[in-house]
Write an enzyme that holds these catalytic residues in place. Structure first.
Site, PDB file in Angstrom:
ATOM      1  N   PHE A  12      61.842 129.125  68.961  1.00 16.15           N
ATOM      2  CA  PHE A  12      61.122 128.153  68.120  1.00 16.15           C
ATOM      3  C   PHE A  12      60.293 127.173  68.959  1.00 16.15           C
ATOM      4  CE2 PHE A  12      62.093 123.832  66.038  1.00 16.15           C
ATOM      5  CZ  PHE A  12      60.863 123.749  65.430  1.00 16.15           C
ATOM      6  N   THR A  37      66.841 137.459  72.142  1.00 19.00           N
ATOM      7  CA  THR A  37      68.054 137.520  71.327  1.00 19.00           C
ATOM      8  C   THR A  37      67.616 137.488  69.869  1.00 19.00           C
ATOM      9  OG1 THR A  37      68.278 135.120  71.078  1.00 19.00           O
ATOM     10  CG2 THR A  37      69.247 136.109  73.078  1.00 19.00           C
ATOM     11  N   ASP A  60      66.773 138.039  81.281  1.00 21.05           N
ATOM     12  CA  ASP A  60      67.864 137.093  81.063  1.00 21.05           C
ATOM     13  C   ASP A  60      67.818 136.005  82.141  1.00 21.05           C
ATOM     14  OD1 ASP A  60      70.389 135.881  80.816  1.00 21.05           O
ATOM     15  OD2 ASP A  60      71.328 137.761  80.201  1.00 21.05           O
ATOM     16  N   PHE A  82      63.714 126.255  78.335  1.00 22.66           N
ATOM     17  CA  PHE A  82      64.048 126.160  76.902  1.00 22.66           C
ATOM     18  C   PHE A  82      65.149 127.147  76.538  1.00 22.66           C
ATOM     19  CE2 PHE A  82      59.510 124.987  76.955  1.00 22.66           C
ATOM     20  CZ  PHE A  82      59.462 123.907  76.095  1.00 22.66           C
ATOM     21  N   THR A 134      69.218 117.997  74.672  1.00 23.63           N
ATOM     22  CA  THR A 134      69.346 117.549  73.291  1.00 23.63           C
ATOM     23  C   THR A 134      70.046 116.204  73.208  1.00 23.63           C
ATOM     24  OG1 THR A 134      70.537 118.014  71.231  1.00 23.63           O
ATOM     25  CG2 THR A 134      71.413 119.039  73.194  1.00 23.63           C
ATOM     26  N   ASP A 135      69.732 115.441  72.164  1.00 25.96           N
ATOM     27  CA  ASP A 135      70.448 114.175  71.944  1.00 25.96           C
ATOM     28  C   ASP A 135      71.917 114.413  71.582  1.00 25.96           C
ATOM     29  OD1 ASP A 135      70.096 115.186  69.367  1.00 25.96           O
ATOM     30  OD2 ASP A 135      69.146 113.382  68.546  1.00 25.96           O
ATOM     31  N   GLU A 136      72.255 115.666  71.231  1.00 26.53           N
ATOM     32  CA  GLU A 136      73.641 115.939  70.813  1.00 26.53           C
ATOM     33  C   GLU A 136      74.631 115.742  71.959  1.00 26.53           C
ATOM     34  OE1 GLU A 136      74.148 119.281  68.176  1.00 26.53           O
ATOM     35  OE2 GLU A 136      72.074 119.172  67.526  1.00 26.53           O
ATOM     36  N   TYR A 159      78.333 123.865  71.462  1.00 27.39           N
ATOM     37  CA  TYR A 159      76.905 123.849  71.819  1.00 27.39           C
ATOM     38  C   TYR A 159      76.570 122.614  72.648  1.00 27.39           C
ATOM     39  CZ  TYR A 159      71.953 122.682  71.275  1.00 27.39           C
ATOM     40  OH  TYR A 159      70.650 122.297  71.529  1.00 27.39           O
ATOM     41  N   LYS A 163      75.352 122.147  76.633  1.00 26.75           N
ATOM     42  CA  LYS A 163      74.094 121.498  77.042  1.00 26.75           C
ATOM     43  C   LYS A 163      74.396 120.329  77.984  1.00 26.75           C
ATOM     44  CE  LYS A 163      70.412 122.326  75.763  1.00 26.75           C
ATOM     45  NZ  LYS A 163      69.385 123.300  76.263  1.00 26.75           N
ATOM     46  N   ASN A 188      66.335 116.388  66.505  1.00 32.92           N
ATOM     47  CA  ASN A 188      66.133 117.633  65.741  1.00 32.92           C
ATOM     48  C   ASN A 188      64.652 117.915  65.522  1.00 32.92           C
ATOM     49  OD1 ASN A 188      68.952 116.775  65.116  1.00 32.92           O
ATOM     50  ND2 ASN A 188      68.895 118.622  63.870  1.00 32.92           N
ATOM     51  N   TYR A 216      76.362 120.709  53.747  1.00 30.46           N
ATOM     52  CA  TYR A 216      77.704 120.555  54.319  1.00 30.46           C
ATOM     53  C   TYR A 216      78.277 119.183  53.944  1.00 30.46           C
ATOM     54  CZ  TYR A 216      76.293 124.413  57.498  1.00 30.46           C
ATOM     55  OH  TYR A 216      75.856 125.601  58.037  1.00 30.46           O
TER      56      TYR A 216
HETATM   57  P1  NAD Z   1      65.831 128.980  69.714  1.00 29.76           P
HETATM   58  O1  NAD Z   1      67.230 129.431  69.463  1.00 29.76           O
HETATM   59  O2  NAD Z   1      64.839 129.057  68.612  1.00 29.76           O
HETATM   60  O3  NAD Z   1      65.222 129.817  70.947  1.00 29.76           O
HETATM   61  C1  NAD Z   1      65.939 130.094  72.091  1.00 29.76           C
HETATM   62  C2  NAD Z   1      65.194 131.176  72.869  1.00 29.76           C
HETATM   63  O4  NAD Z   1      65.923 131.436  74.079  1.00 29.76           O
HETATM   64  C3  NAD Z   1      65.085 132.501  72.122  1.00 29.76           C
HETATM   65  O5  NAD Z   1      63.776 133.000  72.212  1.00 29.76           O
HETATM   66  C4  NAD Z   1      66.065 133.412  72.853  1.00 29.76           C
HETATM   67  O6  NAD Z   1      65.686 134.782  72.831  1.00 29.76           O
HETATM   68  C5  NAD Z   1      66.011 132.839  74.248  1.00 29.76           C
HETATM   69  N1  NAD Z   1      67.218 133.135  75.032  1.00 29.76           N
HETATM   70  C6  NAD Z   1      68.513 132.995  74.642  1.00 29.76           C
HETATM   71  N2  NAD Z   1      69.342 133.379  75.634  1.00 29.76           N
HETATM   72  C7  NAD Z   1      68.550 133.732  76.685  1.00 29.76           C
HETATM   73  C8  NAD Z   1      68.806 134.194  78.001  1.00 29.76           C
HETATM   74  N3  NAD Z   1      70.069 134.373  78.435  1.00 29.76           N
HETATM   75  N4  NAD Z   1      67.773 134.445  78.807  1.00 29.76           N
HETATM   76  C9  NAD Z   1      66.489 134.287  78.383  1.00 29.76           C
HETATM   77  N5  NAD Z   1      66.188 133.867  77.139  1.00 29.76           N
HETATM   78  C10 NAD Z   1      67.201 133.583  76.303  1.00 29.76           C
HETATM   79  O7  NAD Z   1      65.964 127.507  70.285  1.00 29.76           O
HETATM   80  P2  NAD Z   1      64.981 126.263  70.108  1.00 29.76           P
HETATM   81  O8  NAD Z   1      65.310 125.583  68.846  1.00 29.76           O
HETATM   82  O9  NAD Z   1      63.599 126.710  70.363  1.00 29.76           O
HETATM   83  O10 NAD Z   1      65.488 125.340  71.296  1.00 29.76           O
HETATM   84  C11 NAD Z   1      64.880 125.410  72.589  1.00 29.76           C
HETATM   85  C12 NAD Z   1      65.603 124.451  73.513  1.00 29.76           C
HETATM   86  O11 NAD Z   1      65.534 123.137  72.988  1.00 29.76           O
HETATM   87  C13 NAD Z   1      67.088 124.777  73.677  1.00 29.76           C
HETATM   88  O12 NAD Z   1      67.432 124.556  75.015  1.00 29.76           O
HETATM   89  C14 NAD Z   1      67.777 123.773  72.773  1.00 29.76           C
HETATM   90  O13 NAD Z   1      69.070 123.442  73.246  1.00 29.76           O
HETATM   91  C15 NAD Z   1      66.829 122.590  72.862  1.00 29.76           C
HETATM   92  N6  NAD Z   1      66.833 121.720  71.678  1.00 29.76           N
HETATM   93  C16 NAD Z   1      66.478 122.199  70.455  1.00 29.76           C
HETATM   94  C17 NAD Z   1      66.444 121.338  69.360  1.00 29.76           C
HETATM   95  C18 NAD Z   1      66.019 121.803  67.990  1.00 29.76           C
HETATM   96  O14 NAD Z   1      65.973 120.989  67.064  1.00 29.76           O
HETATM   97  N7  NAD Z   1      65.655 123.058  67.796  1.00 29.76           N
HETATM   98  C19 NAD Z   1      66.806 120.002  69.520  1.00 29.76           C
HETATM   99  C20 NAD Z   1      67.185 119.557  70.778  1.00 29.76           C
HETATM  100  C21 NAD Z   1      67.166 120.416  71.850  1.00 29.76           C
HETATM  101  P1  TYD Z   2      71.059 122.108  62.097  1.00 25.22           P
HETATM  102  O1  TYD Z   2      69.680 122.420  61.626  1.00 25.22           O
HETATM  103  O2  TYD Z   2      72.019 123.217  62.287  1.00 25.22           O
HETATM  104  O3  TYD Z   2      70.902 121.230  63.419  1.00 25.22           O
HETATM  105  P2  TYD Z   2      72.038 120.381  64.248  1.00 25.22           P
HETATM  106  O4  TYD Z   2      73.375 120.791  63.778  1.00 25.22           O
HETATM  107  O5  TYD Z   2      71.774 120.812  65.649  1.00 25.22           O
HETATM  108  O6  TYD Z   2      71.730 118.949  63.983  1.00 25.22           O
HETATM  109  O7  TYD Z   2      71.707 121.101  61.060  1.00 25.22           O
HETATM  110  C1  TYD Z   2      71.089 119.855  60.755  1.00 25.22           C
HETATM  111  C2  TYD Z   2      72.019 119.124  59.816  1.00 25.22           C
HETATM  112  O8  TYD Z   2      72.072 119.827  58.573  1.00 25.22           O
HETATM  113  C3  TYD Z   2      73.446 119.048  60.312  1.00 25.22           C
HETATM  114  O9  TYD Z   2      73.997 117.784  59.937  1.00 25.22           O
HETATM  115  C4  TYD Z   2      74.158 120.174  59.558  1.00 25.22           C
HETATM  116  C5  TYD Z   2      73.417 120.212  58.237  1.00 25.22           C
HETATM  117  N1  TYD Z   2      73.334 121.533  57.582  1.00 25.22           N
HETATM  118  C6  TYD Z   2      73.698 121.681  56.236  1.00 25.22           C
HETATM  119  O10 TYD Z   2      74.110 120.716  55.570  1.00 25.22           O
HETATM  120  N2  TYD Z   2      73.584 122.917  55.668  1.00 25.22           N
HETATM  121  C7  TYD Z   2      73.156 124.005  56.371  1.00 25.22           C
HETATM  122  O11 TYD Z   2      73.095 125.122  55.796  1.00 25.22           O
HETATM  123  C8  TYD Z   2      72.771 123.835  57.740  1.00 25.22           C
HETATM  124  C9  TYD Z   2      72.275 125.000  58.560  1.00 25.22           C
HETATM  125  C10 TYD Z   2      72.864 122.572  58.315  1.00 25.22           C
END
Ligand code: NAD
Ligand code: TYD
Length: 351
Positions: A12, A37, A60, A82, A134-136, A159, A163, A188, A216
């Site tokens: 993403f 993946t 990988d 990422f 991540t802020d998590e 998770y 991180k 997020n 949830y």
């Molecule tokens: P995502 O799950 O959409 O994408 C992850 C990508 O990594 C995928 O394309 C997957 O194929 C690839 N991948 C997984 N394992 C791999 C490996 N072993 N080697 C090579 N590639 C691999 O994740 P995202 O939402 O795009 O998040 C990207 C980064 O940002 C992550 O590190 C995540 O922890 C961080 N992040 C995401 C969010 C969010 O809201 N989405 C928030 C905070 C931090």
């Molecule tokens: P998510 O998108 O999984 O991100 P994160 O857990 O990393 O913050 O979830 C965002 C919020 O939405 C989280 O509080 C969990 C909640 N949630 C639901 O209530 N229903 C759902 O089906 C999902 C996927 C998440």
């Protein structure tokens, strides 16, 4: 010409970043290393598939030989990591792969970068490793206050623990070997190409296909929503201008309870798609185990030091996002075919 190794660039945020960077800068080369993946999808990169500045490599981040060979071939200036397993619910079901990819994969990238960039304690001029975190990792907030870069790490889910562990390795390489590193910790993200296991695309897809909307617990958990393009801009700025060794929090100034987000999506889809999309679709289901109650970032440091701020107000970002999913129905159909159905049934069987 600056050469980037971007990992996870078919996911993403990574795919949005690759597209953003190729649009923004002429003189760059991006090698995109992704394992593909379930969360990685080459369709996300369709708009740049003929761009010679973008080279996709399936592989990988844990694979030392493959990563070393890429460093030898391309002589990178920057690594932006990422690649990760990114979904909290999956981490609760299967923690091991999170330890492997997120922790060991990061350590492997750090080692390969160090081997390529350091000679007798001197680092390649201008090189940098940027860890996307991540802020998590900070845990959960009460009703008030924000996460600062100085907030102690207190992760709760497998998770966020993976991180946080990765962040500490990055910090250790900076402290021990003087490796040029930055860590960004964002809130997020939402926007195009997000896999529909995450809240916003899952709700859009379920509402459109007449499924219930699983909220949830009480739905009063708060997340700080950041439009993905604003995040990409922040990473670009930290990569080129961030002070070495620093952590930068990246937040949207957009705190909303989950139930607000779900109702907003219903309201927009009700007007754009069908009057049958309404609040009767909401189903409060069993809460997530160890569910963090509130995340909220104070992005003051990145604003003060680098001039970044979140440009996209939520009201605009959510409409852009919903429009994208409505215009890209085939994308949604493709990513939710196959194993997705099985995953979805499993995930919600007790909820
Ligand atoms: P995502 O799950 O959409 O994408 C992850 C990508 O990594 C995928 O394309 C997957 O194929 C690839 N991948 C997984 N394992 C791999 C490996 N072993 N080697 C090579 N590639 C691999 O994740 P995202 O939402 O795009 O998040 C990207 C980064 O940002 C992550 O590190 C995540 O922890 C961080 N992040 C995401 C969010 C969010 O809201 N989405 C928030 C905070 C931090
Ligand atoms: P998510 O998108 O999984 O991100 P994160 O857990 O990393 O913050 O979830 C965002 C919020 O939405 C989280 O509080 C969990 C909640 N949630 C639901 O209530 N229903 C759902 O089906 C999902 C996927 C998440």
């Amino acid at each position: 010409m600056k050469k980037y190794l971007v990992t996870g660039g078919a996911g993403f945020i990574g795919s949005n970043f690759v597209i953003y960077m190729l649009k923004k800068h002429d003189d760059i080369q991006i090698v995109n290393l992704d394992k593909l993946t379930y969360a990685g999808n080459l369709e996300n990169l369709k708009s740049v598939e003929n761009d010679p500045r973008h080279i996709f490599v399936q592989g990988d981040i844990c694979d030392k030989e493959a990563v070393t060979a890429l460093f030898e071939k391309y002589d990178f200036d920057y690594v932006i990591n990422f690649a990760a397993e990114s979904h909290v619910d999956r981490s609760i079901a299967e923690p091991e792969i999170f330890a492997k990819t997120n922790v060991l994969g990061t350590v492997n990238l750090l080692n390969c970068a160090k081997a390529a960039w350091e000679k007798d304690g001197v680092w390649k001029e201008g090189a940098k490793y940027l860890q996307v975190s991540t802020d998590e990792v900070y845990g959960s907030l009460g009703e008030t206050g924000y996460f600062m870069e100085t907030t102690p790490l207190d992760p709760h889910s497998p998770y966020s623990s993976s991180k946080a562990a990765a962040d500490l390795f990055v910090k250790a390489y900076g402290d021990t070997y003087k490796m040029p590193v930055n860590i960004t910790r964002c809130s997020n993200n939402y926007g195009p190409y997000q896999f529909p296991e995450k809240l916003i695309p899952l709700m859009i897809n379920n509402a459109k296909t007449g499924k219930h909307l699983p909220v949830y617990g009480d739905g009063m958990q708060v997340r700080d929503w950041l439009y993905v393009e604003d995040h990409c801009k922040a990473i670009d700025m930290v990569c080129t201008s961030g002070k070495l060794g620093e952590v930068y929090n990246v937040g949207g100034h957009n705190e909303r309870p989950n139930i607000f987000i779900v109702k907003k999506i219903i309201e927009i889809l009700h007007d754009k798609v069908s009057s049958e999309i309404n609040e009767s679709l909401i189903k409060h289901v069993e809460d997530r185990k160890g569910h963090d109650r509130r995340y909220g970032i104070d992005p003051e440091k990145i604003k003060r030091d680098l001039g970044w701020y979140p440009e996209t107000p939520f009201e605009k970002g959510i409409v852009l996002t919903i429009n994208w999913y409505l215009e890209n129905e085939d994308w949604m159909k493709n990513v939710t075919s196959g194993d997705y159905q099985k995953y979805y049934r499993e995930m919600y069987k007790n909820r």
